[in-house]
Design an enzyme around this catalytic site. Structure first.
Site, short mmCIF file in Angstrom:
data_model
loop_
_atom_site.label_atom_id
_atom_site.label_comp_id
_atom_site.label_asym_id
_atom_site.label_seq_id
_atom_site.Cartn_x
_atom_site.Cartn_y
_atom_site.Cartn_z
N ASP A 99 0.82 -1.21 0.00
CA ASP A 99 0.00 0.00 0.00
C ASP A 99 0.86 1.26 0.00
O ASP A 99 0.55 2.24 -0.67
CB ASP A 99 -0.94 0.02 1.21
CG ASP A 99 -2.07 -0.98 1.08
OD1 ASP A 99 -2.15 -1.66 0.05
OD2 ASP A 99 -2.89 -1.07 2.02
N ASP A 119 -4.84 6.74 -24.35
CA ASP A 119 -5.46 7.92 -23.76
C ASP A 119 -5.26 9.15 -24.66
O ASP A 119 -4.25 9.26 -25.37
CB ASP A 119 -4.82 8.16 -22.39
CG ASP A 119 -5.45 9.29 -21.62
OD1 ASP A 119 -6.66 9.20 -21.34
OD2 ASP A 119 -4.74 10.25 -21.30
N GLU A 155 -8.79 6.82 -27.32
CA GLU A 155 -9.79 7.67 -26.68
C GLU A 155 -10.04 8.86 -27.59
O GLU A 155 -9.23 9.77 -27.67
CB GLU A 155 -9.32 8.14 -25.30
CG GLU A 155 -10.40 8.96 -24.60
CD GLU A 155 -9.87 9.76 -23.42
OE1 GLU A 155 -10.68 10.06 -22.52
OE2 GLU A 155 -8.67 10.09 -23.39
#
Length: 617
Positions: free
Chosen positions: A144, A331, A360
């Site tokens: 994490d 993207d 995209e």
């Protein structure tokens, strides 16, 4: 800590020297390895280290040619161009000599998998399941927070912070995804985003060859792909070539100022990318739109620089070859240089003829997005070589059509009929990515407070999964996750309940879902499982009728098989005369897909308010 290449002093006899001297520290070798027998034999190797540009460069291989050594304005870089056309798999040495100082960099050309070039891309037989890795499931809490990375906290109460989702979390739920009935998983960017904040979304890459270690290692990503493949799932990887993150070493210590637009100085894009296809656009507006930066923290690459272009192209091919991914979603495609992006699409297709790329193309109408598709007559004589484009205009129509009352020829489902009737503008309508929502838009489902919402949801999914194109489902759609973009992008990307050990609800498990959620889940699963392997939907031609009495009817036909769909776009029960539809009703009986039984086809058909009927002949 960041992974860097510490090149220690080795025996340098292979480089033709017989003495040992202190070696330079090489911080980056990109890519760190490559493969023999690639279709394109040219390999660019970027070296980054303190004051290395003055070095004399040689290599120890007999069958690899060092074609070119390129120095940059910044003395910390060297670009090597190697010809590997005759090279066998091997490990050879790249040797840098600076006076008495010598540095040896072992470099490996790996053996390719025998079937590497035959990777199967995603297509209209697939349904993509879009996942933002940080927000889906946390399978390994130990990654994490990574010491030394700039964003060093996890806070699930902050929609802008990292939440801890990772590769292990996705891997642990592959059975759930496969059981739902989707066939491909599109992951928002997984490459390193070592930024001060907001790095959870992945769109500010700081190392193009490194997975973000808070998701897991490169090896763990490759394992995720392998596990997905073993369950019949393809993997689509999100990539960003228009810009990188401002903490990327290529920007913080630029090889030269012409690696970035406006010489590395922030100039905001206008976001008006229609200038690329506008025959009347001024040069000024084109330049600001395309060369301007997406945000100040995302500097815009100068893709007209041949070294930048090669670096980006190679990075994508590296991930395909290394991990075996099945597709790329690119993207901000129209924000980048048209010619360079066309070169990239062609280079990928030359290496992997069955691969697929979707760009995209967030533009306002079908004419504008059709310009970007491979072989578009609107762009001729230019060719983007981009196989698939995102059908944002259809998304807009669907978000309105299933709310409105349909009248004959206007509003509601008439929007869909009229829009599809204009598919003549597309070079290949089957290679359009279709979707109700994604990580950048409001979720299609609104809330349980809207009593009409489930009918709207069911109709929209039935249409999405039976019309032309390649459908995409956003994670959580199956459990009725809702969010409005007006409340911030972070909330559009909420955690999947049950993906974290301490979650109050675990919606991966049917026993913990509400009755309404299970109704929606079962409905979507039935459609997805029926669609999987269904060649009528994957390959069938589309024929439709303009709405009558508010009912929209269409057929998908492949060979002697067909599927016919009736959608009631009104809030009233409708009984329609079937005589006008005889050309798409080949037999007097059919299988009702949603009810799972054989039905007789009479002279009339009655549909409940906002009803759906899917007939398989």
């Amino acid at each position: 800590m960041k992974k860097i290449f510490l090149v220690t002093v080795l025996s340098v006899l292979l480089c033709g020297h017989n003495s040992l001297y202190a070696a330079s520290v090489i911080k980056k070798v990109a890519p760190s390895f490559w493969w023999a027998s690639m279709n394109n034999p040219e390999l660019q190797v970027l070296l980054y280290g303190e004051q290395i540009s003055s070095a004399d460069v040689s290599i120890s291989s007999d069958d690899i040619v060092l074609q070119e050594v390129v120095k940059q304005d910044n003395p910390n870089y060297l670009l090597l161009y190697l010809n590997t056309s005759e090279a066998a798999p091997q490990t050879f040495d790249i040797c840098l000599k600076q006076g008495k100082k010598q540095t040896v960099i072992p470099y490996e050309l790996k053996q390719r998998r025998a079937d590497a070039a035959q990777i199967e891309g995603f297509n209209s037989s697939d349904v993509l399941y879009l996942i933002m890795p940080d927000r889906f499931a946390n399978g390994d809490a130990s990654n994490d927070v990574i010491p030394g990375m700039l964003e060093d906290r996890v806070d699930r109460n902050d929609s802008f912070a990292r939440h801890g989702g990772d590769f292990k979390g996705i891997e642990q739920h592959l059975d759930y995804i496969a059981d739902l009935g989707v066939t491909s998983v599109w992951l928002n960017p997984i490459q390193e985003n070592d930024m001060q904040g907001g790095s959870y979304h992945g769109y500010a890459i700081t190392d193009y060859y490194q997975a973000d270690r808070r998701f897991g290692s490169n090896e763990e990503f490759r394992t995720l792909v392998e596990q997905a493949h073993s369950k019949g799932l393809k993997i689509v990887m999100d990539m960003i070539f228009n810009h990188c993150g401002s903490e990327n070493y290529l920007f913080k210590d630029m090889p030269s100022k012409d690696w970035f637009n406006f010489k590395g100085n922030y100039v905001q894009t206008t976001f008006k990318t229609a200038t690329q296809s506008d025959p009347y656009a001024s040069d000024y507006e084109k330049k600001i739109a395309v060369d301007g930066w997406f945000t100040q923290s995302m500097p815009d690459f100068n893709q007209r620089n041949r070294h930048v272009a090669t670096y980006l192209i190679q990075s994508s091919i590296w991930w395909i070859e290394y991990a075996g991914i099945n597709g790329i979603r690119q993207d901000t495609h129209p924000y980048a240089d048209f010619d360079m992006m066309a070169r990239w699409c062609k280079a990928v297709n030359d290496e992997y003829p069955r691969f697929n790329i979707v760009g995209e193309t967030w533009l306002g109408n079908n004419v504008l997005i059709s310009y970007w598709q491979k072989n578009s007559p609107l762009a001729h004589p230019r060719n983007s070589y981009l196989p698939t484009v995102m059908d944002f205009p259809l998304m807009d129509h669907m978000n309105k059509a299933f709310d409105e009352e349909t009248t004959d020829g206007y509003g509601g489902l008439s929007r869909l009929h009229e829009y599809l009737s204009q598919d003549i503008v597309f070079a290949d309508p089957m290679h359009l990515l279709t979707f109700l929502d994604n990580h950048d838009t409001s979720r299609f489902y609104r809330s349980e407070a809207d009593t009409k919402n489930l009918d709207r949801y069911k109709q929209a999914l039935a249409f999405l999964l039976t019309t032309r194109g390649i459908p995409q489902i956003y994670y959580g759609t199956e459990i009725l996750m809702a969010a409005d973009k007006a409340n911030g992008d972070g909330l559009l990307r909420c955690d999947f309940p049950g993906g974290w050990q301490n979650d109050t609800h675990n919606y991966f498990d049917a026993a913990n879902r509400t009755a309404l959620q299970n109704e929606a889940f079962s409905y979507l699963k039935k459609l997805l499982q029926w669609r999987k392997g269904n060649e009528v939907i994957a390959k069938g031609k589309l024929k439709h009728f303009s709405p009558r009495q508010g009912v929209y009817a269409y057929e998908r036909k492949h060979g002697d098989q067909s599927v016919v769909v009736f959608l009631n776009g009104t809030d009233r029960e409708q009984t329609i005369d079937l005589s006008a539809y005889q050309e798409i009703l080949p037999r007097t009986s059919a299988r009702n897909v949603l009810e799972g039984k054989e039905v007789e086809i009479g002279k009339e058909l009655t549909l409940s308010h906002r009803g759906v009927c899917v007939l398989s002949f």
